[in-house]
Design a protein around this motif. Structure first.
Motif, PDB file in Angstrom:
ATOM      1  N   HIS A  31       0.205  33.554  17.628  1.00 22.18           N
ATOM      2  CA  HIS A  31       0.472  33.572  18.943  1.00 22.18           C
ATOM      3  C   HIS A  31       0.406  35.388  19.005  1.00 22.18           C
ATOM      4  N   ALA A  32       0.321  35.979  17.757  1.00 25.49           N
ATOM      5  CA  ALA A  32       0.230  37.476  17.797  1.00 25.49           C
ATOM      6  C   ALA A  32      -0.940  37.638  18.217  1.00 25.49           C
ATOM      7  N   ALA A  33      -2.047  36.819  17.655  1.00 30.80           N
ATOM      8  CA  ALA A  33      -3.432  36.887  17.890  1.00 30.80           C
ATOM      9  C   ALA A  33      -3.996  36.812  19.193  1.00 30.80           C
ATOM     10  N   PHE A  34      -3.485  35.312  19.541  1.00 31.34           N
ATOM     11  CA  PHE A  34      -4.002  34.811  20.797  1.00 31.34           C
ATOM     12  C   PHE A  34      -3.199  35.224  22.259  1.00 31.34           C
ATOM     13  N   ALA A  35      -1.802  35.106  22.171  1.00 32.51           N
ATOM     14  CA  ALA A  35      -1.077  35.352  23.239  1.00 32.51           C
ATOM     15  C   ALA A  35      -0.809  36.720  23.411  1.00 32.51           C
ATOM     16  N   VAL A  36      -0.550  37.566  22.241  1.00 28.50           N
ATOM     17  CA  VAL A  36      -0.464  38.989  22.587  1.00 28.50           C
ATOM     18  C   VAL A  36      -1.641  39.736  22.509  1.00 28.50           C
ATOM     19  N   GLY A  37      -2.556  39.598  21.706  1.00 26.05           N
ATOM     20  CA  GLY A  37      -3.913  40.169  21.601  1.00 26.05           C
ATOM     21  C   GLY A  37      -4.776  39.651  22.704  1.00 26.05           C
ATOM     22  N   ALA A  38      -5.303  38.556  22.459  1.00 24.66           N
ATOM     23  CA  ALA A  38      -6.361  37.931  23.396  1.00 24.66           C
ATOM     24  C   ALA A  38      -5.963  37.824  24.907  1.00 24.66           C
ATOM     25  N   MET A  39      -4.772  37.073  25.163  1.00 27.19           N
ATOM     26  CA  MET A  39      -4.524  36.727  26.552  1.00 27.19           C
ATOM     27  C   MET A  39      -4.601  37.671  27.604  1.00 27.19           C
ATOM     28  N   PRO A  40      -3.805  38.874  27.220  1.00 28.51           N
ATOM     29  CA  PRO A  40      -3.895  40.033  28.347  1.00 28.51           C
ATOM     30  C   PRO A  40      -5.428  40.639  28.248  1.00 28.51           C
ATOM     31  N   LEU A  41      -5.968  40.816  27.380  1.00 31.52           N
ATOM     32  CA  LEU A  41      -7.497  41.337  27.467  1.00 31.52           C
ATOM     33  C   LEU A  41      -8.469  40.496  28.175  1.00 31.52           C
ATOM     34  N   VAL A  42      -8.149  38.994  28.102  1.00 29.91           N
ATOM     35  CA  VAL A  42      -8.882  38.342  28.855  1.00 29.91           C
ATOM     36  C   VAL A  42      -8.737  38.336  30.182  1.00 29.91           C
ATOM     37  N   PHE A  43      -7.357  38.701  30.506  1.00 35.39           N
ATOM     38  CA  PHE A  43      -7.067  38.809  31.996  1.00 35.39           C
ATOM     39  C   PHE A  43      -7.762  40.096  32.629  1.00 35.39           C
ATOM     40  N   ALA A  44      -7.529  41.299  31.652  1.00 35.02           N
ATOM     41  CA  ALA A  44      -8.204  42.570  32.054  1.00 35.02           C
ATOM     42  C   ALA A  44      -9.715  42.566  32.067  1.00 35.02           C
ATOM     43  N   ALA A  45     -10.260  41.741  31.057  1.00 36.95           N
ATOM     44  CA  ALA A  45     -11.797  41.590  31.316  1.00 36.95           C
ATOM     45  C   ALA A  45     -12.133  40.980  32.808  1.00 36.95           C
ATOM     46  N   MET A  46     -11.681  39.947  33.012  1.00 33.51           N
ATOM     47  CA  MET A  46     -11.666  39.103  34.205  1.00 33.51           C
ATOM     48  C   MET A  46     -11.412  39.991  35.224  1.00 33.51           C
ATOM     49  N   GLY A  47     -10.421  40.924  35.320  1.00 36.40           N
ATOM     50  CA  GLY A  47     -10.320  41.891  36.427  1.00 36.40           C
ATOM     51  C   GLY A  47     -11.408  42.652  36.378  1.00 36.40           C
ATOM     52  N   HIS A  48     -12.197  42.991  35.474  1.00 41.13           N
ATOM     53  CA  HIS A  48     -13.280  43.876  35.504  1.00 41.13           C
ATOM     54  C   HIS A  48     -14.586  43.227  35.950  1.00 41.13           C
ATOM     55  N   PHE A  49     -14.589  41.902  35.528  1.00 41.41           N
ATOM     56  CA  PHE A  49     -15.987  41.182  35.754  1.00 41.41           C
ATOM     57  C   PHE A  49     -16.033  40.595  37.036  1.00 41.41           C
ATOM     58  N   VAL A  50     -14.683  39.999  37.660  1.00 46.75           N
ATOM     59  CA  VAL A  50     -14.583  39.352  38.856  1.00 46.75           C
ATOM     60  C   VAL A  50     -15.348  40.132  40.248  1.00 46.75           C
ATOM     61  N   PRO A  51     -14.990  41.384  40.269  1.00 48.32           N
ATOM     62  CA  PRO A  51     -15.668  42.323  41.161  1.00 48.32           C
ATOM     63  C   PRO A  51     -17.183  42.227  41.224  1.00 48.32           C
ATOM     64  N   VAL A  52     -17.588  42.252  39.742  1.00 48.77           N
ATOM     65  CA  VAL A  52     -19.051  42.265  39.477  1.00 48.77           C
ATOM     66  C   VAL A  52     -19.722  41.083  40.023  1.00 48.77           C
ATOM     67  N   LEU A  53     -18.969  39.884  39.746  1.00 52.82           N
ATOM     68  CA  LEU A  53     -19.588  38.801  39.913  1.00 52.82           C
ATOM     69  C   LEU A  53     -19.519  38.229  41.437  1.00 52.82           C
ATOM     70  N   THR A  54     -18.692  38.970  42.246  1.00 53.64           N
ATOM     71  CA  THR A  54     -18.564  38.766  43.472  1.00 53.64           C
ATOM     72  C   THR A  54     -19.066  39.898  44.381  1.00 53.64           C
ATOM     73  N   ARG A  55     -19.706  40.911  43.867  1.00 58.15           N
ATOM     74  CA  ARG A  55     -20.084  42.051  44.649  1.00 58.15           C
ATOM     75  C   ARG A  55     -18.936  42.582  45.446  1.00 58.15           C
ATOM     76  N   SER A  56     -17.713  42.796  45.044  1.00 58.04           N
ATOM     77  CA  SER A  56     -16.690  43.274  45.865  1.00 58.04           C
ATOM     78  C   SER A  56     -15.852  44.159  45.173  1.00 58.04           C
ATOM     79  N   GLY A  57     -14.562  44.748  45.756  1.00 59.71           N
ATOM     80  CA  GLY A  57     -13.902  45.720  45.100  1.00 59.71           C
ATOM     81  C   GLY A  57     -13.028  45.346  44.029  1.00 59.71           C
ATOM     82  N   GLY A  58     -12.336  46.206  43.214  1.00 55.13           N
ATOM     83  CA  GLY A  58     -11.647  45.719  42.252  1.00 55.13           C
ATOM     84  C   GLY A  58     -10.198  45.390  42.809  1.00 55.13           C
ATOM     85  N   ALA A  59      -9.258  44.933  41.578  1.00 55.62           N
ATOM     86  CA  ALA A  59      -7.947  44.335  41.906  1.00 55.62           C
ATOM     87  C   ALA A  59      -7.078  45.477  42.444  1.00 55.62           C
ATOM     88  N   VAL A  60      -6.365  45.072  43.143  1.00 53.42           N
ATOM     89  CA  VAL A  60      -5.091  46.271  43.558  1.00 53.42           C
ATOM     90  C   VAL A  60      -3.983  45.695  43.418  1.00 53.42           C
TER      91      VAL A  60
END
Ligand code: HEM
Ligand code: HEM
Length: 373
Positions: A31-60
């Motif tokens: 869980h140090a690797a997956f839940a502390v390391g990867a999980m928040p980063l996946v959320f952050a990366a999705m926050g970066h890519f979702v606006p790109v994939l939908t051609r819209s503004g970033g999360a607020v």
């Protein structure tokens, strides 16, 4: 925040290796690797890519802070599983994780509905990934309150999370990230994503229930492994091996995908008890997650640090991060199978690989861009 979470992920990976070497509860290291390391980063990366994939503004607002909430969720889960925090904290982490993931999923779905034109098919992979995380958390929650179901719930939780949550978000992102990192288009990527999603979902569902019906293991392995092999073949046709393995970032992403194919093979074997299942956790970490995250960060951190048009400072940071990328990828390529085979030397190779990313990262982030920029 993206840079902060990228650095935290590297620290969490180092912590996971240290915990594993000390022989602390294996679930804590995982869980140090997956839940502390990867999980928040996946959320952050999705926050970066979702606006790109939908051609819209970033999360607020709240949504922007959800990766940080997930970091707390991971830390609380780690504390409870390691025995440093009371057991009831695990239920708190679970509930918090569930609420935050549902809120994030609703945001992603809303972005898809309001997209300019049809959203990119990668969005459906993110929706599916978040769905897997929700299911994985519900399932382990059910196992915790109803102990007879715990062994099967644990197996479903770990396969839904590793192959589902991490696997879907990784492959969904790689189809977009690989052409970006190579600086050349892949006209078939979107069609591949659409075609592959049902197969991938079938494979993950099969792996999740294979804990109870082990004969389904090879079916799941062929489905998930087949999707990754098809992706590799698609990249080979679009770009050729020389280009794919010639750059530090793309070589890492390539090794991560090869690592996932190897893990699917191992899954078929451990499902039939032909090899132990537990080493697959370390194998997944070193052979898939480490090359994936270091490769993706080599490409993304320079963009996050120097947003907007390309500048010499961004190019320089990418150069610093990718310089030893091929050597790192080789170390992870060896570390994964060694750890799968239960060889502790794999942990040493993984640790060297992490250090070879952490040191350039530190250097790249503290170096000020030159005045001529
Ligand atoms: C709120 C977050 C989470 C909670 C509360 C949680 C809870 C648990 C629990 C209770 C176990 C069983 C531990 C045991 O029996 O020893 C477990 C195992 C596991 N979980 Fe999670 N988990 C969370 C997030 C994740 C994530 C995000 C991943 C991966 C992406 C993950 C991957 C695993 C793995 C691989 C195992 C098996 C570990 C082993 O046996 O070595 N978990 N989790
Ligand atoms: C497509 C790939 C995979 C398939 C088909 C698969 C299948 C299975 C099956 C059927 C079992 C139950 C075995 C039993 O009860 O004796 C199992 C157990 C397990 N798997 Fe997988 N698996 C796959 C990938 C993975 C990955 C990537 C990981 C690592 C994160 C993993 C970690 C484990 C663990 C830790 C166990 C439990 C071992 C134990 O506690 O004894 N598996 N797997």
């Amino acid at each position: 925040m993206l840079i902060y979470l990228g650095c935290c992920a590297v620290l969490a990976f180092a912590l996971a290796i240290a915990l594993a070497l000390q022989g602390v509860a294996p679930a804590a290291a995982a869980h140090a690797a997956f839940a502390v390391g990867a999980m928040p980063l996946v959320f952050a990366a999705m926050g970066h890519f979702v606006p790109v994939l939908t051609r819209s503004g970033g999360a607020v607002g709240v949504v922007r802070r959800l990766p940080l909430v997930m970091q707390w969720v991971g830390l609380l889960a780690l504390g409870a599983l390691g025995g440093w925090l009371p057991g009831w904290v695990l239920h708190g982490a679970l509930s918090m994780g569930l609420v935050a993931t549902v809120v994030f999923l609703v945001w992603v779905l809303g972005k898809g509905r309001r997209a300019l034109g049809r959203p990119h098919p990668g969005l459906a992979w993110y929706v599916a990934a978040l769905g897997c995380l929700i299911l994985a958390l519900l399932v382990i929650g059910a196992g915790l309150v109803w102990p007879p179901a715990y062994p099967l719930a644990r197996l479903a939780h770990l396969h839904l999370n590793t192959l589902g949550f991490i696997g879907l978000s990784a492959i969904g992102t790689l189809h977009v990230l690989m052409p970006t990192a190579l600086g050349r288009p892949d006209s078939l990527a979107a069609a591949r994503l659409t075609r592959q999603l049902p197969w991938m979902l079938a494979g993950i569902a099969t792996a999740a229930v294979a804990g109870g019906l082990p004969w389904l293991g090879p079916v799941a392995a062929v489905l998930v492994g087949g999707v990754v092999v098809a992706t590799l073949v698609g990249w080979w046709r679009a770009h050729g091996w020389a280009r794919l393995s010639g750059d530090g970032a793309t070589a890492s992403l390539l090794v991560a995908s090869v690592g996932l194919v190897v893990l699917c093979g191992a899954g078929a074997l451990h499902g039939f008890a032909l090899m132990p299942g537990r080493p697959a956790v370390a194998g997944f970490f070193a052979g898939f997650l480490l090359p994936l995250v270091t490769g993706a960060l080599s490409q993304l951190l320079p963009v996050w640090r120097h947003p907007g048009p390309i500048t010499p400072a961004r190019t320089r940071l990418r150069e610093i991060l990718t310089r030893q990328g091929r050597l790192r990828a080789l170390l992870f390529l060896l570390a994964g199978p060694l750890l799968l085979a239960g060889q502790a030397s794999g942990a040493a190779l993984a640790a060297i690989g992490v250090a070879l990313f952490a040191l350039p990262l530190l250097r790249g982030l503290v170096t000020r861009p030159s005045r001529s920029v």
